[in-house]
Enzyme design. Structure first.
Site, mmCIF file in Angstrom:
data_model
loop_
_atom_site.group_PDB
_atom_site.id
_atom_site.type_symbol
_atom_site.label_atom_id
_atom_site.label_comp_id
_atom_site.label_asym_id
_atom_site.label_seq_id
_atom_site.Cartn_x
_atom_site.Cartn_y
_atom_site.Cartn_z
ATOM 1 N N LYS A 111 87.703 24.431 0.794
ATOM 2 C CA LYS A 111 88.152 23.276 0.031
ATOM 3 C C LYS A 111 89.583 22.908 0.400
ATOM 4 C CE LYS A 111 86.531 23.383 -4.122
ATOM 5 N NZ LYS A 111 86.500 24.091 -5.409
ATOM 6 N N ARG A 136 91.589 24.933 -8.887
ATOM 7 C CA ARG A 136 90.248 25.043 -8.325
ATOM 8 C C ARG A 136 90.162 26.205 -7.357
ATOM 9 N NH1 ARG A 136 89.748 19.367 -5.402
ATOM 10 N NH2 ARG A 136 87.507 19.748 -5.690
ATOM 11 N N GLY A 177 79.404 26.468 -7.390
ATOM 12 C CA GLY A 177 79.433 26.841 -8.796
ATOM 13 C C GLY A 177 79.657 28.319 -9.076
ATOM 14 N N MET A 227 82.430 30.051 -8.647
ATOM 15 C CA MET A 227 83.719 30.350 -9.236
ATOM 16 C C MET A 227 84.175 29.161 -10.079
ATOM 17 S SD MET A 227 85.404 32.684 -6.372
ATOM 18 C CE MET A 227 85.370 31.445 -5.145
ATOM 19 N N ARG A 281 83.005 18.611 2.560
ATOM 20 C CA ARG A 281 82.613 19.770 3.355
ATOM 21 C C ARG A 281 81.340 19.398 4.077
ATOM 22 N NH1 ARG A 281 81.054 22.819 -2.113
ATOM 23 N NH2 ARG A 281 79.444 21.337 -2.665
ATOM 24 N N HIS A 292 72.817 21.976 -9.340
ATOM 25 C CA HIS A 292 72.887 23.360 -8.873
ATOM 26 C C HIS A 292 71.549 23.817 -8.303
ATOM 27 C CE1 HIS A 292 72.678 27.753 -9.452
ATOM 28 N NE2 HIS A 292 73.908 27.705 -8.989
ATOM 29 N N SER A 316 61.077 48.712 27.334
ATOM 30 C CA SER A 316 61.024 47.829 26.181
ATOM 31 C C SER A 316 61.443 48.649 24.969
ATOM 32 C CB SER A 316 59.609 47.277 26.008
ATOM 33 O OG SER A 316 59.555 46.503 24.836
ATOM 34 N N CYS A 360 60.633 44.914 21.679
ATOM 35 C CA CYS A 360 59.400 44.465 21.049
ATOM 36 C C CYS A 360 59.282 44.926 19.600
ATOM 37 C CB CYS A 360 58.189 44.934 21.855
ATOM 38 S SG CYS A 360 58.058 46.714 21.948
ATOM 39 N N TYR A 404 64.320 39.815 27.735
ATOM 40 C CA TYR A 404 63.507 39.077 26.769
ATOM 41 C C TYR A 404 63.491 39.760 25.409
ATOM 42 C CZ TYR A 404 59.810 42.559 27.473
ATOM 43 O OH TYR A 404 59.101 43.721 27.524
HETATM 44 P P1 ADP Z 1 83.409 23.368 -7.212
HETATM 45 O O1 ADP Z 1 84.030 24.221 -6.187
HETATM 46 O O2 ADP Z 1 82.535 24.115 -8.137
HETATM 47 O O3 ADP Z 1 82.810 22.159 -6.633
HETATM 48 P P2 ADP Z 1 85.764 21.869 -7.827
HETATM 49 O O4 ADP Z 1 87.026 22.597 -7.629
HETATM 50 O O5 ADP Z 1 85.367 20.921 -6.780
HETATM 51 O O6 ADP Z 1 84.632 22.900 -8.150
HETATM 52 O O7 ADP Z 1 85.901 21.106 -9.182
HETATM 53 C C1 ADP Z 1 84.811 20.550 -9.827
HETATM 54 C C2 ADP Z 1 85.045 19.111 -10.141
HETATM 55 O O8 ADP Z 1 86.208 18.939 -10.883
HETATM 56 C C3 ADP Z 1 85.232 18.212 -8.950
HETATM 57 O O9 ADP Z 1 84.036 17.849 -8.385
HETATM 58 C C4 ADP Z 1 85.934 17.042 -9.553
HETATM 59 O O10 ADP Z 1 85.009 16.151 -10.128
HETATM 60 C C5 ADP Z 1 86.753 17.671 -10.637
HETATM 61 N N1 ADP Z 1 88.127 17.790 -10.160
HETATM 62 C C6 ADP Z 1 88.685 18.757 -9.451
HETATM 63 N N2 ADP Z 1 89.955 18.480 -9.158
HETATM 64 C C7 ADP Z 1 90.224 17.277 -9.693
HETATM 65 C C8 ADP Z 1 91.365 16.426 -9.734
HETATM 66 N N3 ADP Z 1 92.487 16.740 -9.121
HETATM 67 N N4 ADP Z 1 91.255 15.258 -10.391
HETATM 68 C C9 ADP Z 1 90.106 14.922 -10.996
HETATM 69 N N5 ADP Z 1 89.007 15.661 -10.998
HETATM 70 C C10 ADP Z 1 89.058 16.835 -10.365
HETATM 71 MG MG MG Z 2 83.509 20.730 -5.852
HETATM 72 MG MG MG Z 3 82.969 24.764 -10.294
#
Ligand code: ADP
Ligand code: MG
Ligand code: MG
Length: 907
Positions: free
Chosen positions: A27, A97, A106, A108, A347, A469, A795, A862, A882
Site C-alpha cells: 500500500k 492503515r 481485511g 489487518m 494494487r 471479502h 529419473s 517422475c 524433463y
Molecule cells: P485495507 O487494507 O483493508 O483495504 P485500507 O487501509 O485501505 O484497508 O482502509 C480501508 C478504507 O478506509 C479505504 O478503502 C478507504 O475507503 C478508507 N480510507 C483509508 N484511508 C483514508 C483516507 N486517508 N481518507 C479517507 N478514507 C480513507
Molecule cells: Mg484498502
Molecule cells: Mg481493513
C-alpha cells in the site's frame, strides 16, 4: 546517519516508489508511486516494515529515531494541506492503515478520522457547517479505535459486535433501518454510549489526546501482524512472518460529506471474465469500508457515469493512466470529496484464472506487455482454474425447469460446485475433515471465515458485492463463489436458508449447487462437467472455434511453450490416459507403472498364480499367461504416443499387494489354480512383511525372480516390434526401480539386453531402446556416479526419495505431519513440494555425479512433485531434462516450467 523509518508522500512528490514494497509494504509503495505520477493522493507517510521488525525484536518497543521522524512527517502534512493535528478550530484528521508486502485483504486493521475529540469536533462543525458529517466521522472513529486499538470486539463466534449491538439498539429506539437515517443527535449519543461501553469493558478511558491516539493506532497496526487471522492467512499463502507490516498514516478525505461525496472500489478491467471494461462499485455519502462491508448495497460504477459524469470522467482518466503506467489490471480504492476525486490505494488486481489468461493475451495484443511478461502474469494454479468443471447445461436447465433454481447472486468466483451446506467456518472445517464436499453459506464473510472458506468447494453469501471479502478471497483461493445473493434468508441459529415465496427450506447438511460463472444457486446436487478447454481437447464435444476460453488458452500456451526449457512428460499407464496427456501437451511418458496393468480383467489370476508358484517353472508358466496382456498394453500405448518417448518401469510394489485377502477370494483362487486354501494361506503369511515399503519390492523382486523382468522386457520389445512394423516410431526406455547401487542395475540390465537381442533376432528388426533407473533410495543418489557408468538415464522418484531421506513413512505421516506444519517445524509438506534443503541436495549431487560421467546424461523426475510449480522451478534450476506429472497437471507444469525459466536466478 540515523536509520530512516519514515517515508513521506504528498504534493506530487514521494520518497518511496512502487518497487519498494519490501520496505514500505504494497500500500505504501503504491501510494508513493501514485503520488509521483501526479495522481490525486492525500498526503501522508509510511512507517517502514523495518520498524515493525524492530518492534517485535525489541519487546514491542519502537526504534528511538521513530518519534521525531513521525513528528516531522506530520508537520510536513500540516504544511502541505494547511491543517493542524489536534487543532481545535482547523483540525487535521488522519487515517492509520496497515500495509504488508503482499496484500492481505481485511486481515489487518484500519482506523479512520483519527485526531477527533470533543473539542476538535466543535471546530470541525464550525468549519464545515455540517454537524451530521462531523458526528458521523466521530462515531466511526470511536468505533474503529475501540475495536482495533482498545480491543473491544466479539470474543467468539456467537457473540455480536458490541458496537453493532449499540447501533442496532439505537435503530430500534429510533425506528429506522439504515445508518444513513441517523440524525447528528443520534450519532452524538452513539459516541457517548460507545465510550461508556469501552470504559465499562476495558476499564480504560477513551484517549482525547490526538498524539496518544496516533501512537495507540500505530501500535495496534504492528500488533495486528500477529493476530490470529493474519497468522492463518500467512500460513495459507506462504507469507513469511519476517516480512512485517508497514503503517501508512495519511490525511483524511471525506466521502461522507453529503451527496456530492462518496467512496468506491474498482478494477480497471473485469476481474471475473477479464473483459476490458471499468468494473466496480460505489456509494455516495459513505466512508471507508461501507462499500465492501455489505451494510448498504453499493451501485455499479456504470451508474456513476450517468449520475455524476464529472466524477466519472476523472476516474476514467485515472484508470487509463494507471494501466498505462503499471501495464497491468489494477484494483483501486477511491474517495470523492465534494466532486473531487482522491486515490487512496491501488494494487495489481486479483483475478480469476480465466480473466488472468484473457487479460494477459489482450494486453499483448494491445501492446501493453510482451509475450514473456504475459507468461509471467498467469500463476500456474490460475491456469488450473481454467480446467475446472462446469455444470452440464442440460442438467442445469432441467433443474431450473423443476423449480430448483433457488436464487441468483453475483458470479464472483467461476466454476461449478456442489456439496452439503454448512453455515459457519467451524462446521465447514469439520465436515470437510469427514470427507464431505462443503458449500459454505454465510450472510457475509469476514477474515474469521478463511479456514472455512478454505475447506469448502464453494462459498455463497447473501450480502456484499463483487469486491466483498467473500468474492475477493474466493477468487484468490480459486474457489467457486456466488456473492450478494440478496433474496436468501439465512438463519445462523436454526441453520437454515430459504427464499421468500419459495418452498425450499435448506437445512444444514442438505445438498446445494452453485454456479460461480453465472451466479445461480440450485437446490440439490448437480453433476459438474468438464471445462470448455477439456471439452475441446479431451472429450472433443466442442469445436475449438466455438470456445472463447479455448481460443485464449491456446494463444497463451503457444507462448508458454516458447519460453520453457524443461520437457513435460506424463505419468500414465493406460492408452486413454496417454491420449489425454498428449492433448494437454505432454511430450512423452515419464512413468508407466506396469503393475497397474496387472489388475485389469482376469489378469490378476495369472499374476497370483505366478506369485504363489514355488518353483521357477511354475512362475514361468504363469508369466507366459501374463505376457500377451502386457504386450497388448504396450502396443496400444506405443501407438498412442506415436513416436514420443515412453519410460516403462519394471515391477515395483511388494507382491502381497496382488494377493487375495478375503476368505471367499482365497477359496476361489485355490480352485482356479488347483491348490489348497491352506497352501495359499501359508504363502500369504510367508509374504507378510514388517516394513513392506522397505521390503521385498522393486528390483529386489526381480533379483530374486529374474524371469519377471524377462517377461516384461519381452512384452515391451515384442510390442515395439509390432508397432515399428506398422511404421510408427518407437523408442522404449526401460526403468529399473528401487536400486541402491550399480550392481543391482547391472544384473537387471543384462537380462533386458539379452531379451532385446533375442526379440530383435526373432522379429528381424532393430529396436532403439534405453535402460535406465529410478533414483529413489538415498544411497543410489550418493552412488549416482557409479550407476551412471551403466545406466542411460535417471529419473528421480521423489516420493520414495523423500520418504527414505526423512525416514518418514508417507502412509503413516498423516497423523503427525500436520502438527509439524502447525508448529512450523516444517514450512511445507515435503511430499507436496520438494524439500530443497535435504532431498534437493541429494538430487543435486546425483545430477552432478551423473553428468560428470556422461555430459548430456538424461535426467528427469517422475514423483508427484513433477506437477508442483515450486518443485518444477527447482528441477529447472538443477538442469533436469524433463518433469513428469499426471495428465491433468500437464498444462500447469508447462506454464510452471516456462515461468521458472523466465525468472531463473542467473547468478
Ligand atoms: P485495507 O487494507 O483493508 O483495504 P485500507 O487501509 O485501505 O484497508 O482502509 C480501508 C478504507 O478506509 C479505504 O478503502 C478507504 O475507503 C478508507 N480510507 C483509508 N484511508 C483514508 C483516507 N486517508 N481518507 C479517507 N478514507 C480513507
Ligand atoms: Mg484498502
Ligand atoms: Mg481493513
Amino acid at each position: 546517519m540515523p536509520n530512516k523509518y519514515v517515508y513521506y508522500f504528498g504534493n506530487g512528490k514521494a520518497e518511496g516508489k512502487a518497487d519498494m514494497k519490501t520496505l514500505l509494504g504494497g500500500k505504501g509503495a503504491n501510494l508513493a508511486e501514485m503520488t509521483n505520477i501526479k495522481l490525486p493522493v492525500p498526503p501522508g507517510f509510511t512507517i517502514t516494515t523495518e520498524a515493525c521488525n524492530y518492534y517485535y525484536a525489541n519487546k514491542k518497543k519502537y526504534p528511538r529515531e521513530l518519534k521525531k521522524q513521525v513528528e516531522d512527517a506530520l508537520k510536513n502534512i500540516e504544511k502541505d494541506i494547511k491543517l493542524k493535528f489536534g487543532d481545535e478550530s482547523n483540525p487535521l484528521l488522519l487515517s492509520v492503515r496497515s500495509g504488508a508486502r503482499a496484500s492481505m485483504p481485511g486481515m489487518m486493521d484500519t482506523v479512520l478520522n483519527l485526531g477527533l475529540n470533543d473539542k476538535s469536533v466543535k471546530g470541525l462543525i464550525e468549519k464545515t457547517g455540517n454537524e451530521r458529517f462531523v458526528y458521523d466521522s466521530y462515531r466511526r472513529f470511536v468505533q474503529m479505535y475501540g475495536d482495533v486499538v482498545m480491543d473491544l470486539k466479539p470474543k467468539d463466534k456467537n457473540q455480536v459486535d458490541p458496537f453493532e449491538e449499540i447501533i442496532e439498539e439505537k435503530k430500534k429506539e429510533r425506528k429506522i433501518t439504515n445508518d444513513i437515517d441517523f440524525t447528528s443527535e443520534d450519532l452524538k449519543e452513539l459516541v457517548k454510549e460507545f465510550k461508556k461501553a469501552i470504559k465499562k469493558e476495558t476499564s480504560e478511558d477513551f484517549p482525547d489526546d490526538p498524539m496518544e491516539q496516533l501512537w495507540g493506532a500505530i501500535g495496534a497496526v504492528f500488533r495486528s501482524w500477529m493476530n490470529d487471522r493474519a497468522i492463518v492467512y500467512r500460513k495459507l499463502n506462504n507469507i513469511p512472518v519476517e516480512w512485517g507490516t508497514a503503517v501508512n498514516i495519511q490525511s483524511m478525505v471525506f466521502g461522507n460529506l453529503g451527496e456530492t461525496s462518496g467512496t468506491g472500489v474498482a478494477f480497471t478491467r473485469n476481474p471475473s471474465n477479464g473483459e476490458n471494461e471499468f468494473y466496480g462499485e460505489y456509494l455516495m455519502n459513505a466512508q471507508g469500508e461501507d462499500v465492501v462491508a455489505g451494510i448498504r448495497t453499493p451501485l455499479p460504477i456504470s451508474q456513476l457515469k450517468k449520475a455524476k459524469p464529472k466524477i466519472y470522467k476523472q476516474l476514467e482518466l485515472v484508470r487509463k493512466n494507471l494501466e498505462k503506467h503499471y501495464h497491468d489490471m489494477l484494483d483501486i480504492e477511491f474517495t470523492i470529496q465534494e466532486e473531487k476525486l482522491y486515490m487512496l490505494q491501488c494494487r495489481v488486481g486479483k483475478r480469476t484464472g480465466y480473466a488472468s489468461v484473457k487479460i494477459a493475451v489482450d494486453m499483448v495484443n494491445e501492446k501493453l506487455i510482451g509475450e514473456k511478461e504475459a507468461v509471467k502474469r498467469v500463476e500456474p494454479e490460475q491456469l488450473n482454474q481454467l480446467l475446472r468443471p462446469i455444470f452440464s447445461t442440460k442438467e442445469k436447465e432441467e433443474a431450473v425447469r423443476d423449480g430448483r433454481l433457488l436464487a441468483k447472486g453475483l458470479n464472483a468466483g467461476p466454476g461449478a460446485a456442489s456439496g452439503k451446506v454448512y453455515f459457519n467456518s467451524y462446521d465447514a472445517v469439520n465436515a470437510k475433515a469427514r470427507g464431505e464436499s462443503v458449500i459454505l453459506v454465510r450472510i457475509e464473510t469476514s477474515p474469521e471465515d478463511i479456514r472455512g472458506m478454505n475447506a469448502s468447494e464453494g462459498i455463497l453469501t447473501s450480502r456484499g458485492g463483487m469486491t466483498s471479502h467473500a468474492a475477493l478471497v474466493a477468487r484468490q483461493m480459486g474457489k467457486v463463489c456466488v456473492a450478494g445473493c440478496g433474496t436468501l434468508e439465512i438463519d445462523y441459529l436454526l441453520k437454515t436458508v430459504k427464499v421468500a415465496g419459495k418452498d425450499h427450506l435448506i437445512k444444514e447438511g442438505d445438498n446445494l449447487s452453485i454456479d460461480g460463472s453465472t451466479g445461480e444457486v440450485i437446490v440439490g446436487k448437480l453433476q459438474a462437467k468438464p471445462s470448455e478447454i477439456l471439452q475441446v481437447l479431451i472429450d472433443k464435444t466442442m469445436k475449438p472455434k466455438d470456445s472463447k476460453a479455448y481460443h485464449y488458452y491456446s494463444a497463451f500456451m503457444k507462448w508458454v511453450d516458447k519460453f520453457r526449457r524443461l520437457k513435460i512428460r506424463t505419468n500414465a499407464d493406460q492408452p486413454d490416459q496417454c491420449e489425454n496427456a498428449v492433448a494437454f501437451g505432454a511430450e512423452g511418458i515419464g512413468l508407466c507403472r506396469t503393475e497397474h496393468m496387472f489388475f485389469g480383467g482376469d489378469r490378476i489370476d495369472a499374476v497370483r498364480e505366478m506369485i504363489l508358484a514355488y518353483k521357477e517353472e511354475g512362475r514361468r508358466k504363469a508369466l507366459d499367461k501374463i505376457l500377451p496382456y502386457q504386450r497388448k498394453d504396450f502396443t496400444e500405448i506405443f501407438e498412442v504416443m506415436d513416436g514420443l518417448p515412453v519410460t516403462i518401469r519394471t515391477l515395483d510394489p511388494p507382491l502381497h499387494e496382488f494377493l487375495p485377502h478375503t476368505e471367499i477370494e482365497i477359496h476361489k483362487l485355490a480352485r482356479l489354480i488347483g491348490t489348497t486354501v491352506d497352501e495359499i494361506t501359508y504363502k500369504l503369511h510367508a509374504l507378510e512383511e514388517f516394513n513392506p515399503m522397505l521390503g521385498h519390492r522393486g528390483c529386489r523382486l526381480a533379483i530374486s525372480f529374474p524371469e519377471i523382468t524377462e517377461m516384461q522386457a519381452r512384452a515391451i520389445f515384442e510390442a515395439a516390434a509390432i508397432v515399428q512394423k506398422k511404421g510408427i516410431k518407437v523408442e522404449p526406455e526401460i526403468m529399473i526401480p528401487l536400486i541402491s547401487g550399480d550392481r543391482e542395475f547391472i544384473a537387471q540390465e543384462k537380462i533386458i539386453r539379452k531379451v532385446a537381442d533375442e526379440v530383435m533376432k526373432e522379429k528381424q528388426i532393430n529396436i532403439k531402446y534405453k535402460v535406465g533407473t529410478m533414483i529413489e533410495i538415498p544411497r543410489a543418489a550418493i552412488a549416482a556416479g557409479k550407476i551412471a557408468e551403466h545406466a542411460e538415464f535417471f529419473s528421480f522418484g521423489t516420493n520414495d526419495l523423500t520418504q527414505m531421506t526423512f525416514g518418514l513413512s508417507r502412509d503413516d505421516a498423516g497423523s503427525f505431519l500436520p502438527n509439524y506444519l502447525d508448529k512450523e517445524i516444517l514450512d511445507r509438506d515435503p511430499f507436496e513440494s520438494i524439500d530443497t534443503e535435504g532431498v534437493g541436495v541429494l538430487m543435486k549431487f546425483a545430477v552432478s555425479e551423473g553428468r560428470k560421467v556422461k555430459k548430456d546424461f538424461k535426467i528427469g523426475i517422475c514423483g508427484e512433485h513433477g506437477g508442483e510449480p515450486d518443485s518444477i522451478r527447482f528441477c529447472n534450476e538443477l538442469g533436469l531434462d524433463y518433469v513428469s506429472c499426471s495428465p491433468f497437471r500437464v498444462p500447469v507444469a508447462r506454464l510452471a516450467a516456462a515461468r521458472a525459466e523466465l525468472t531463473k536466478n542467473t547468478n
